[in-house]
Design a protein around this motif. Structure first.
Motif, mmCIF file in Angstrom:
data_model
loop_
_atom_site.group_PDB
_atom_site.id
_atom_site.type_symbol
_atom_site.label_atom_id
_atom_site.label_comp_id
_atom_site.label_asym_id
_atom_site.label_seq_id
_atom_site.Cartn_x
_atom_site.Cartn_y
_atom_site.Cartn_z
ATOM 1 N N VAL A 187 -4.097 10.396 -4.960
ATOM 2 C CA VAL A 187 -3.398 9.334 -5.695
ATOM 3 C C VAL A 187 -3.693 9.506 -7.181
ATOM 4 O O VAL A 187 -4.859 9.530 -7.584
ATOM 5 N N LEU A 188 -2.642 9.629 -7.999
ATOM 6 C CA LEU A 188 -2.765 9.894 -9.431
ATOM 7 C C LEU A 188 -2.360 8.646 -10.212
ATOM 8 O O LEU A 188 -1.234 8.156 -10.072
ATOM 9 N N LEU A 189 -3.280 8.149 -11.062
ATOM 10 C CA LEU A 189 -3.082 6.886 -11.773
ATOM 11 C C LEU A 189 -3.185 7.095 -13.281
ATOM 12 O O LEU A 189 -4.197 7.577 -13.784
ATOM 13 N N HIS A 190 -2.154 6.712 -14.004
ATOM 14 C CA HIS A 190 -2.042 6.941 -15.444
ATOM 15 C C HIS A 190 -2.723 5.833 -16.243
ATOM 16 O O HIS A 190 -3.236 4.848 -15.699
ATOM 17 N N GLY A 191 -2.678 5.972 -17.571
ATOM 18 C CA GLY A 191 -3.332 5.042 -18.473
ATOM 19 C C GLY A 191 -2.425 3.928 -18.976
ATOM 20 O O GLY A 191 -1.238 3.842 -18.630
ATOM 21 N N ILE A 192 -2.981 3.097 -19.845
ATOM 22 C CA ILE A 192 -2.278 1.927 -20.362
ATOM 23 C C ILE A 192 -1.079 2.357 -21.217
ATOM 24 O O ILE A 192 -1.164 3.252 -22.062
ATOM 25 N N GLY A 193 0.054 1.727 -20.948
ATOM 26 C CA GLY A 193 1.263 2.028 -21.689
ATOM 27 C C GLY A 193 1.892 3.365 -21.353
ATOM 28 O O GLY A 193 2.844 3.786 -22.017
ATOM 29 N N ARG A 194 1.402 4.029 -20.307
ATOM 30 C CA ARG A 194 1.868 5.368 -19.956
ATOM 31 C C ARG A 194 2.673 5.323 -18.649
ATOM 32 O O ARG A 194 3.018 4.242 -18.160
ATOM 33 N N THR A 195 2.970 6.480 -18.083
ATOM 34 C CA THR A 195 3.713 6.568 -16.828
ATOM 35 C C THR A 195 3.137 7.670 -15.961
ATOM 36 O O THR A 195 2.293 8.469 -16.394
ATOM 37 N N LEU A 196 3.614 7.735 -14.732
ATOM 38 C CA LEU A 196 3.197 8.777 -13.801
ATOM 39 C C LEU A 196 3.501 10.179 -14.315
ATOM 40 O O LEU A 196 2.928 11.173 -13.842
ATOM 41 N N THR A 213 2.504 15.011 -14.123
ATOM 42 C CA THR A 213 3.504 15.892 -13.522
ATOM 43 C C THR A 213 2.935 17.267 -13.182
ATOM 44 O O THR A 213 3.137 17.783 -12.069
ATOM 45 N N ALA A 214 2.221 17.884 -14.109
ATOM 46 C CA ALA A 214 1.687 19.233 -13.858
ATOM 47 C C ALA A 214 0.723 19.223 -12.681
ATOM 48 O O ALA A 214 0.783 20.091 -11.795
ATOM 49 N N GLN A 215 -0.185 18.242 -12.640
ATOM 50 C CA GLN A 215 -1.138 18.170 -11.541
ATOM 51 C C GLN A 215 -0.441 17.842 -10.218
ATOM 52 O O GLN A 215 -0.803 18.381 -9.169
ATOM 53 N N HIS A 216 0.535 16.970 -10.266
ATOM 54 C CA HIS A 216 1.280 16.623 -9.055
ATOM 55 C C HIS A 216 1.879 17.884 -8.430
ATOM 56 O O HIS A 216 1.745 18.121 -7.220
ATOM 57 N N GLU A 217 2.508 18.686 -9.252
ATOM 58 C CA GLU A 217 3.162 19.889 -8.734
ATOM 59 C C GLU A 217 2.152 20.916 -8.227
ATOM 60 O O GLU A 217 2.380 21.561 -7.191
ATOM 61 N N LEU A 218 1.033 21.069 -8.918
ATOM 62 C CA LEU A 218 0.017 22.012 -8.473
ATOM 63 C C LEU A 218 -0.626 21.568 -7.160
ATOM 64 O O LEU A 218 -0.840 22.384 -6.246
ATOM 65 N N LEU A 219 -0.927 20.286 -7.045
ATOM 66 C CA LEU A 219 -1.662 19.794 -5.886
ATOM 67 C C LEU A 219 -0.794 19.655 -4.645
ATOM 68 O O LEU A 219 -1.302 19.686 -3.520
ATOM 69 N N ALA A 220 0.522 19.502 -4.830
ATOM 70 C CA ALA A 220 1.408 19.284 -3.696
ATOM 71 C C ALA A 220 1.519 20.504 -2.786
ATOM 72 O O ALA A 220 2.077 20.403 -1.685
ATOM 73 N N ALA A 221 0.968 21.641 -3.196
ATOM 74 C CA ALA A 221 1.002 22.831 -2.348
ATOM 75 C C ALA A 221 0.260 22.602 -1.035
ATOM 76 O O ALA A 221 0.651 23.142 0.008
ATOM 77 N N ASP A 222 -0.800 21.781 -1.063
ATOM 78 C CA ASP A 222 -1.560 21.566 0.170
ATOM 79 C C ASP A 222 -2.157 20.157 0.255
ATOM 80 O O ASP A 222 -3.129 19.935 0.971
ATOM 81 N N HIS A 223 -1.588 19.213 -0.477
ATOM 82 C CA HIS A 223 -1.994 17.814 -0.389
ATOM 83 C C HIS A 223 -0.754 16.930 -0.355
ATOM 84 O O HIS A 223 0.330 17.337 -0.798
ATOM 85 N N ARG A 224 -0.921 15.732 0.177
ATOM 86 C CA ARG A 224 0.122 14.716 0.012
ATOM 87 C C ARG A 224 -0.201 13.985 -1.276
ATOM 88 O O ARG A 224 -1.187 13.258 -1.366
ATOM 89 N N VAL A 225 0.605 14.218 -2.298
ATOM 90 C CA VAL A 225 0.307 13.730 -3.637
ATOM 91 C C VAL A 225 1.183 12.522 -3.941
ATOM 92 O O VAL A 225 2.407 12.571 -3.791
ATOM 93 N N VAL A 226 0.537 11.461 -4.378
ATOM 94 C CA VAL A 226 1.218 10.205 -4.696
ATOM 95 C C VAL A 226 0.940 9.869 -6.160
ATOM 96 O O VAL A 226 -0.198 9.622 -6.540
ATOM 97 N N SER A 227 1.981 9.894 -6.972
ATOM 98 C CA SER A 227 1.897 9.416 -8.354
ATOM 99 C C SER A 227 2.665 8.106 -8.431
ATOM 100 O O SER A 227 3.728 7.969 -7.818
ATOM 101 N N VAL A 228 2.155 7.150 -9.198
ATOM 102 C CA VAL A 228 2.807 5.842 -9.237
ATOM 103 C C VAL A 228 2.722 5.257 -10.637
ATOM 104 O O VAL A 228 1.714 5.416 -11.329
ATOM 105 N N ASP A 229 3.802 4.605 -11.058
ATOM 106 C CA ASP A 229 3.771 3.813 -12.280
ATOM 107 C C ASP A 229 3.076 2.490 -11.978
ATOM 108 O O ASP A 229 3.467 1.770 -11.049
ATOM 109 N N LEU A 230 2.051 2.171 -12.738
ATOM 110 C CA LEU A 230 1.357 0.900 -12.565
ATOM 111 C C LEU A 230 2.310 -0.266 -12.853
ATOM 112 O O LEU A 230 3.334 -0.094 -13.536
ATOM 113 N N PRO A 231 2.025 -1.466 -12.338
ATOM 114 C CA PRO A 231 2.900 -2.612 -12.589
ATOM 115 C C PRO A 231 3.180 -2.816 -14.080
ATOM 116 O O PRO A 231 2.276 -2.777 -14.912
#
Length: 285
Positions: free
Chosen positions: A30-39, A43-61
């Motif tokens: 699970v990848l969580l971004h900083g204040i005022g930012r977005t998932l 992006t780079a880590q999501h794509e690298l890790l998705a080769a062998d993980h279930r990767v979840v990136s999410v925009d915080l509320p």
């Protein structure tokens, strides 16, 4: 208004829209971004890790394409919302939580409040380890200056992106345009001001929530990695020493000539570090 964000998925959780990206199969990350930012900061880590993980990136509320909460935006509220989203997304086993800046504090709060969601913690230039924070955020705690400083303006968006990276080449026109589009959302200033005032004052980050949270994280004894960029202008690298003191069993790493987002500026090295950390955690007795 319509906001141009990179393609992603949407969930509806408790009647609220949540923008996310879910890819791959394997252990959950699970990848969580900083204040005022977005998932999109992951992006780079999501794509690298998705080769062998279930990767979840999410925009915080209240960030990116995710709708704001009805209640005030605080650290516990954000963590609870992430937990609800993970349940809705079918992440039913402990996940590797990776958080940058505010996202690091959200990851810690989630692990403390609902340990069933956390297998490990990777904290990237994370909030929570010290009082010092860029004056640009401290000023947001002042009324009515906060909302004035948050007005959408191309020059402000460019200056913010340049402050995040050591190498100005990463402050691309695409990132500046995305930051400006996000800042133009009707609720963006309110969410930012609520978060900043709940976490700190014009003097810096409040000590009370930091002390309570770090004590609770230490008691969890989760495998933890804390990394920092040595040229961070948002949260100084001196906070890494505090992390070593408060979480003495944590693994730590300092990236040289790197700013607030090592996951972008040192993408390959960061990816290797994460995988080595997780392998070590799996072998931990």
């Amino acid at each position: 208004m319509t906001i141009s964000l990179p393609p992603a998925e949407e969930f509806t959780v408790a009647g609220r829209r949540v923008r996310c990206r879910i890819s791959g199969a394997g252990p959950a990350v699970v990848l969580l971004h900083g204040i005022g930012r977005t998932l999109d900061d992951f992006t780079a880590q999501h794509e690298l890790l998705a080769a062998d993980h279930r990767v979840v990136s999410v925009d915080l509320p209240g960030h990116g394409g995710s709708a704001p909460l009805a209640a005030p935006h605080t650290l516990p509220a954000l963590a609870a919302a992430v937990g609800e989203f993970l349940d809705a997304a079918g992440v039913d086993r402990p996940a590797h939580l990776v958080g940058n800046s505010l996202g690091g504090a959200v990851a810690m709060r989630l692990a403390v409040d609902d340990p069933s969601h956390a297998a490990t913690l990777a904290l990237v230039n994370s909030a929570g380890f010290g009082r010092e924070v860029t004056i640009a955020l401290r000023l947001l705690a002042l009324r009515p200056l906060g909302r004035l400083l948050l007005r959408p303006h191309p020059a402000i968006a460019r200056r913010t992106e340049l402050a995040i990276f050591r190498d100005p080449a990463y402050a691309t026109e695409e990132r500046i345009a995305l930051a400006l589009a996000v800042a133009r959302q009707p609720h963006a200033a309110r969410v930012m001001v609520e978060l900043v005032r709940s976490l700190g004052t014009w003097r810096g980050v409040r000590p009370q929530w930091r002390a309570e949270l770090l004590d609770a994280v230490a008691r969890l004894d989760l495998p933890t990695l804390v990394v920092w960029g040595d040229r961070d202008l948002i949260l100084p690298a001196t906070h890494l020493a505090a992390a070593r003191s408060r979480l003495p069993r944590a693994r730590t790493h300092l990236f040289r000539d790197t700013g607030h987002m090592p996951q972008i500026e040192r993408a390959e090295e960061f990816h290797t570090l994460l995988r080595d950390f997780w392998a070590g955690a799996a072998a931990r007795p």
